[in-house]
Design a protein around this motif. Structure first.
Motif, PDB file in Angstrom:
ATOM      1  N   ALA A  47       0.649  -1.111  -0.048  1.00  0.00           N
ATOM      2  CA  ALA A  47      -0.045   0.191  -0.165  1.00  0.00           C
ATOM      3  C   ALA A  47       1.042   1.155   0.091  1.00  0.00           C
ATOM      4  CB  ALA A  47      -0.999   0.098   1.228  1.00  0.00           C
ATOM      5  N   LEU A  48       0.361   2.309  -0.693  1.00  0.00           N
ATOM      6  CA  LEU A  48       0.970   3.654  -0.776  1.00  0.00           C
ATOM      7  C   LEU A  48       0.428   4.744   0.171  1.00  0.00           C
ATOM      8  CD1 LEU A  48       1.939   3.853  -4.350  1.00  0.00           C
ATOM      9  CD2 LEU A  48       3.286   2.632  -2.611  1.00  0.00           C
ATOM     10  N   VAL A  49       0.998   5.441   0.970  1.00  0.00           N
ATOM     11  CA  VAL A  49       0.428   6.960   1.448  1.00  0.00           C
ATOM     12  C   VAL A  49       0.996   7.696   0.516  1.00  0.00           C
ATOM     13  CG1 VAL A  49       0.079   8.268   3.466  1.00  0.00           C
ATOM     14  CG2 VAL A  49       0.464   5.659   3.610  1.00  0.00           C
ATOM     15  N   VAL A  50       0.232   8.707   0.195  1.00  0.00           N
ATOM     16  CA  VAL A  50       0.595   9.825  -0.877  1.00  0.00           C
ATOM     17  C   VAL A  50       0.046  11.136  -0.673  1.00  0.00           C
ATOM     18  CG1 VAL A  50      -1.259   9.569  -2.338  1.00  0.00           C
ATOM     19  CG2 VAL A  50       0.990  10.453  -3.196  1.00  0.00           C
ATOM     20  N   VAL A  69      -4.203   2.633  -1.950  1.00  0.00           N
ATOM     21  CA  VAL A  69      -3.591   4.084  -2.171  1.00  0.00           C
ATOM     22  C   VAL A  69      -4.267   4.794  -1.127  1.00  0.00           C
ATOM     23  CG1 VAL A  69      -2.876   6.099  -3.482  1.00  0.00           C
ATOM     24  CG2 VAL A  69      -2.407   3.645  -4.512  1.00  0.00           C
ATOM     25  N   GLY A  70      -3.652   5.544  -0.111  1.00  0.00           N
ATOM     26  CA  GLY A  70      -4.228   6.348   0.779  1.00  0.00           C
ATOM     27  C   GLY A  70      -3.649   7.674   0.443  1.00  0.00           C
ATOM     28  N   ARG A  71      -4.507   8.690   0.301  1.00  0.00           N
ATOM     29  CA  ARG A  71      -4.210  10.135   0.264  1.00  0.00           C
ATOM     30  C   ARG A  71      -4.341  10.848   1.541  1.00  0.00           C
ATOM     31  NH1 ARG A  71      -3.908  15.063  -0.230  1.00  0.00           N
ATOM     32  NH2 ARG A  71      -3.339  16.212  -1.905  1.00  0.00           N
ATOM     33  N   TYR A  72      -3.428  11.648   1.818  1.00  0.00           N
ATOM     34  CA  TYR A  72      -3.353  12.610   3.012  1.00  0.00           C
ATOM     35  C   TYR A  72      -4.239  13.804   2.455  1.00  0.00           C
ATOM     36  CZ  TYR A  72       0.715  11.027   5.349  1.00  0.00           C
ATOM     37  OH  TYR A  72       1.747  10.043   5.986  1.00  0.00           O
ATOM     38  N   GLY A  73      -5.693  13.834   2.902  1.00  0.00           N
ATOM     39  CA  GLY A  73      -6.460  14.773   2.723  1.00  0.00           C
ATOM     40  C   GLY A  73      -7.599  14.297   2.083  1.00  0.00           C
ATOM     41  N   VAL A  74      -8.583  15.143   1.408  1.00  0.00           N
ATOM     42  CA  VAL A  74      -9.697  15.133   0.844  1.00  0.00           C
ATOM     43  C   VAL A  74      -9.497  14.811  -0.879  1.00  0.00           C
ATOM     44  CG1 VAL A  74     -11.860  15.961   0.170  1.00  0.00           C
ATOM     45  CG2 VAL A  74     -10.750  16.598   2.354  1.00  0.00           C
ATOM     46  N   GLY A  75      -8.927  15.878  -1.546  1.00  0.00           N
ATOM     47  CA  GLY A  75      -8.527  15.565  -2.895  1.00  0.00           C
ATOM     48  C   GLY A  75      -7.905  14.565  -3.352  1.00  0.00           C
ATOM     49  N   VAL A  76      -8.168  13.973  -4.561  1.00  0.00           N
ATOM     50  CA  VAL A  76      -6.940  12.764  -5.052  1.00  0.00           C
ATOM     51  C   VAL A  76      -6.793  12.962  -6.494  1.00  0.00           C
ATOM     52  CG1 VAL A  76      -8.044  10.991  -3.610  1.00  0.00           C
ATOM     53  CG2 VAL A  76      -9.187  11.577  -5.652  1.00  0.00           C
ATOM     54  N   ASP A  77      -6.422  14.412  -6.683  1.00  0.00           N
ATOM     55  CA  ASP A  77      -6.205  15.004  -8.168  1.00  0.00           C
ATOM     56  C   ASP A  77      -4.858  14.574  -8.571  1.00  0.00           C
ATOM     57  OD1 ASP A  77      -6.579  17.140  -6.181  1.00  0.00           O
ATOM     58  OD2 ASP A  77      -4.635  17.674  -7.343  1.00  0.00           O
ATOM     59  N   THR A  78      -3.987  13.873  -7.844  1.00  0.00           N
ATOM     60  CA  THR A  78      -2.768  13.398  -8.297  1.00  0.00           C
ATOM     61  C   THR A  78      -2.665  11.679  -8.264  1.00  0.00           C
ATOM     62  OG1 THR A  78      -1.837  13.072  -6.094  1.00  0.00           O
ATOM     63  CG2 THR A  78      -1.315  15.248  -7.024  1.00  0.00           C
ATOM     64  N   VAL A  79      -4.022  11.347  -8.014  1.00  0.00           N
ATOM     65  CA  VAL A  79      -4.024   9.855  -8.384  1.00  0.00           C
ATOM     66  C   VAL A  79      -5.022   9.600  -9.375  1.00  0.00           C
ATOM     67  CG1 VAL A  79      -4.899   7.760  -7.122  1.00  0.00           C
ATOM     68  CG2 VAL A  79      -3.650   9.450  -5.606  1.00  0.00           C
ATOM     69  N   ALA A  84      -6.614   3.093 -11.342  1.00  0.00           N
ATOM     70  CA  ALA A  84      -6.619   2.152  -9.884  1.00  0.00           C
ATOM     71  C   ALA A  84      -7.633   1.170 -10.068  1.00  0.00           C
ATOM     72  CB  ALA A  84      -6.318   3.022  -8.691  1.00  0.00           C
ATOM     73  N   THR A  85      -8.842   1.787 -10.035  1.00  0.00           N
ATOM     74  CA  THR A  85     -10.111   0.936 -10.072  1.00  0.00           C
ATOM     75  C   THR A  85      -9.913  -0.330 -11.172  1.00  0.00           C
ATOM     76  OG1 THR A  85     -11.375   2.764  -9.489  1.00  0.00           O
ATOM     77  CG2 THR A  85     -12.440   0.801 -10.688  1.00  0.00           C
ATOM     78  N   ALA A  86      -9.440   0.060 -12.472  1.00  0.00           N
ATOM     79  CA  ALA A  86      -9.013  -1.015 -13.525  1.00  0.00           C
ATOM     80  C   ALA A  86      -7.974  -2.116 -13.177  1.00  0.00           C
ATOM     81  CB  ALA A  86      -8.710  -0.523 -14.983  1.00  0.00           C
ATOM     82  N   LEU A  87      -7.418  -1.609 -12.185  1.00  0.00           N
ATOM     83  CA  LEU A  87      -6.095  -2.483 -11.858  1.00  0.00           C
ATOM     84  C   LEU A  87      -6.453  -3.165 -10.528  1.00  0.00           C
ATOM     85  CD1 LEU A  87      -3.201  -0.308 -12.809  1.00  0.00           C
ATOM     86  CD2 LEU A  87      -3.785  -2.413 -13.956  1.00  0.00           C
ATOM     87  N   GLY A  88      -7.678  -2.995  -9.946  1.00  0.00           N
ATOM     88  CA  GLY A  88      -7.984  -3.595  -8.735  1.00  0.00           C
ATOM     89  C   GLY A  88      -7.424  -2.732  -7.462  1.00  0.00           C
ATOM     90  N   VAL A  89      -6.924  -1.592  -7.517  1.00  0.00           N
ATOM     91  CA  VAL A  89      -6.366  -0.950  -6.467  1.00  0.00           C
ATOM     92  C   VAL A  89      -7.490  -0.002  -5.756  1.00  0.00           C
ATOM     93  CG1 VAL A  89      -4.427   0.406  -5.884  1.00  0.00           C
ATOM     94  CG2 VAL A  89      -3.991  -1.184  -7.537  1.00  0.00           C
ATOM     95  N   ALA A  90      -7.467  -0.490  -4.547  1.00  0.00           N
ATOM     96  CA  ALA A  90      -8.393   0.619  -3.755  1.00  0.00           C
ATOM     97  C   ALA A  90      -7.648   1.861  -3.636  1.00  0.00           C
ATOM     98  CB  ALA A  90      -8.511  -0.041  -2.242  1.00  0.00           C
ATOM     99  N   VAL A  91      -8.540   3.068  -3.542  1.00  0.00           N
ATOM    100  CA  VAL A  91      -8.140   4.500  -3.290  1.00  0.00           C
ATOM    101  C   VAL A  91      -9.020   5.033  -2.246  1.00  0.00           C
ATOM    102  CG1 VAL A  91      -7.770   6.959  -4.484  1.00  0.00           C
ATOM    103  CG2 VAL A  91      -7.336   4.837  -5.938  1.00  0.00           C
ATOM    104  N   CYS A  92      -8.363   5.513  -1.150  1.00  0.00           N
ATOM    105  CA  CYS A  92      -8.827   5.934  -0.014  1.00  0.00           C
ATOM    106  C   CYS A  92      -8.428   7.338   0.195  1.00  0.00           C
ATOM    107  CB  CYS A  92      -8.543   4.938   1.252  1.00  0.00           C
ATOM    108  SG  CYS A  92      -9.048   3.175   0.947  1.00  0.00           S
ATOM    109  N   ASN A  93      -9.184   7.997   0.919  1.00  0.00           N
ATOM    110  CA  ASN A  93      -9.121   9.547   1.183  1.00  0.00           C
ATOM    111  C   ASN A  93      -9.475   9.839   2.638  1.00  0.00           C
ATOM    112  OD1 ASN A  93     -11.659   9.687   0.819  1.00  0.00           O
ATOM    113  ND2 ASN A  93     -11.492  11.600  -0.350  1.00  0.00           N
ATOM    114  N   VAL A  94      -9.495  11.034   3.263  1.00  0.00           N
ATOM    115  CA  VAL A  94      -9.967  11.350   4.503  1.00  0.00           C
ATOM    116  C   VAL A  94     -10.835  12.405   4.346  1.00  0.00           C
ATOM    117  CG1 VAL A  94      -9.645  11.541   6.789  1.00  0.00           C
ATOM    118  CG2 VAL A  94      -8.028  10.328   5.461  1.00  0.00           C
ATOM    119  N   PRO A  95     -11.993  12.406   3.869  1.00  0.00           N
ATOM    120  CA  PRO A  95     -12.895  13.455   3.333  1.00  0.00           C
ATOM    121  C   PRO A  95     -13.156  14.400   4.347  1.00  0.00           C
ATOM    122  CG  PRO A  95     -14.285  11.531   3.368  1.00  0.00           C
ATOM    123  CD  PRO A  95     -12.715  11.032   3.680  1.00  0.00           C
TER     124      PRO A  95
END
Length: 325
Positions: A47-50, A69-79, A84-95
């Motif tokens: 997993a990655l924290v970005v 992949v977890g994003r520090y924050g709300v926006g995920v514009d760099t992800v 990620a979805t096509a490759l089966g990778v979960a994308v999480c944020n902290v909205p």
């Protein structure tokens, strides 16, 4: 279970490490800012924290072990969420970690500009003991506060502005004009909010549709002498158009916490605008919000890696059963 922090502009990782230690995960901190650097730094990661690093299709394809992949924050514009979805990778944020903090900051900028606080401070320090630099000022109870984007933060900002005495209205593409929100905020069209606000506060994510939402054309629709507040994303506002509107006086002032390029370049013309109040992407921050963000971003990833549904996920279809949180 290996979790790699790709990049972080803060010194401590105490909260992240505590979550990792409690679950037996290995936490590795790097400072990778390009695709190539991320690929090199995150080999073997689960997993990655970005924070700002680009998590593109190329990065994800080069890191086949990454499951979340977890994003520090709300926006995920760099992800690249689609990849990620096509490759089966979960994308999480902290909205919702910074709802109170960002809305506090937006209202603080609006109040400061409405009362001429920063201009008065600057002129006083320069030896001018006078109200002349900020006249005319008006009571907040005679002013209209417009909010673009009535999500969590926009709604909180609207409530707080109303508590200060402003008349408040807003626009949101997901809410029909002519209706009223659960908080009692009148919903208008974007054009009506632009034309009918003395203070305009922007609270939208950065997408292809919202890039330069505030540009020369839309700023021209704003009331002459109005104030612009942006605590969302720098790319939502066209910097050149704001500078021009400040210089001509069409905008009386601007309170900006985010910029198209961060950190704000030393040669940015915004630095030469005396009626602009600038803060260094600080609206998210309080001791409470920082602690919550750092803890929850890793908790989300641990949940995914354990086969459970995390509290926050943008693409729940990648989880077993495709259930959301």
């Amino acid at each position: 279970m290996k979790i790699v922090i790709t990049d972080l502009d803060q010194e401590r990782t105490t909260e992240e490490q505590a979550v990792a230690d409690a679950t037996g995960a290995q936490l590795v901190r790097e400072q990778a800012l390009t695709e190539e650097e991320v690929i090199a730094a995150a080999q073997g990661a689960d997993a990655l924290v970005v924070q700002y690093a680009p998590i593109t299709r190329a990065v994800l394809e080069a890191l086949p072990t990454v499951r979340a992949v977890g994003r520090y924050g709300v926006g995920v514009d760099t992800v690249d969420v689609k990849a990620a979805t096509a490759l089966g990778v979960a994308v999480c944020n902290v909205p919702d970690y910074g709802t109170e903090d960002v809305s506090d900051h937006a209202v603080a900028l609006a109040a400061s500009l409405s009362r001429g606080i920063v201009e008065l401070d600057r002129s006083l320090r320069a030896g001018t003991y006078s109200l002349a630099p900020v006249k005319p000022l008006h009571r907040m109870s005679t002013r209209t506060f417009g909010v673009i984007g009535l999500g969590r933060i926009g709604s909180a900002t609207a409530r707080k502005a109303r508590a200060l005495g402003f008349t408040v209205h807003g626009s949101d593409p997901m809410i029909a004009p002519g209706t009223t929100t659960a908080d009692g905020i009148a919903v208008r069209t974007l054009e009506e909010v632009l034309a009918g606000s003395d203070v305009l506060s922007v609270h939208v994510p950065l997408t292809e549709q919202t890039h330069h939402l505030l540009n020369a054309g839309t700023i021209a629709q704003m009331r002459p002498g109005s104030l612009l507040i942006n605590t969302s994303r720098g790319g939502v506002v066209d910097t050149a158009a704001v500078v021009d509107a400040l210089e001509t006086g069409h905008l009386r002032g601007a309170g900006l916490d985010v910029f198209e390029t961060e950190p704000l370049p030393a040669d940015s013309p915004l630095r030469q605008c005396p009626t602009a109040v600038l803060t260094p992407h600080a609206s998210w921050y309080s001791e409470e919000s920082e602690t919550e963000l750092k803890r929850r971003v890793v908790e989300n990833l641990v949940e995914v890696l354990a086969g459970r549904t995390p509290r926050n996920i943008l693409n729940p279809e990648v989880l077993p059963g495709g259930s959301g949180g």
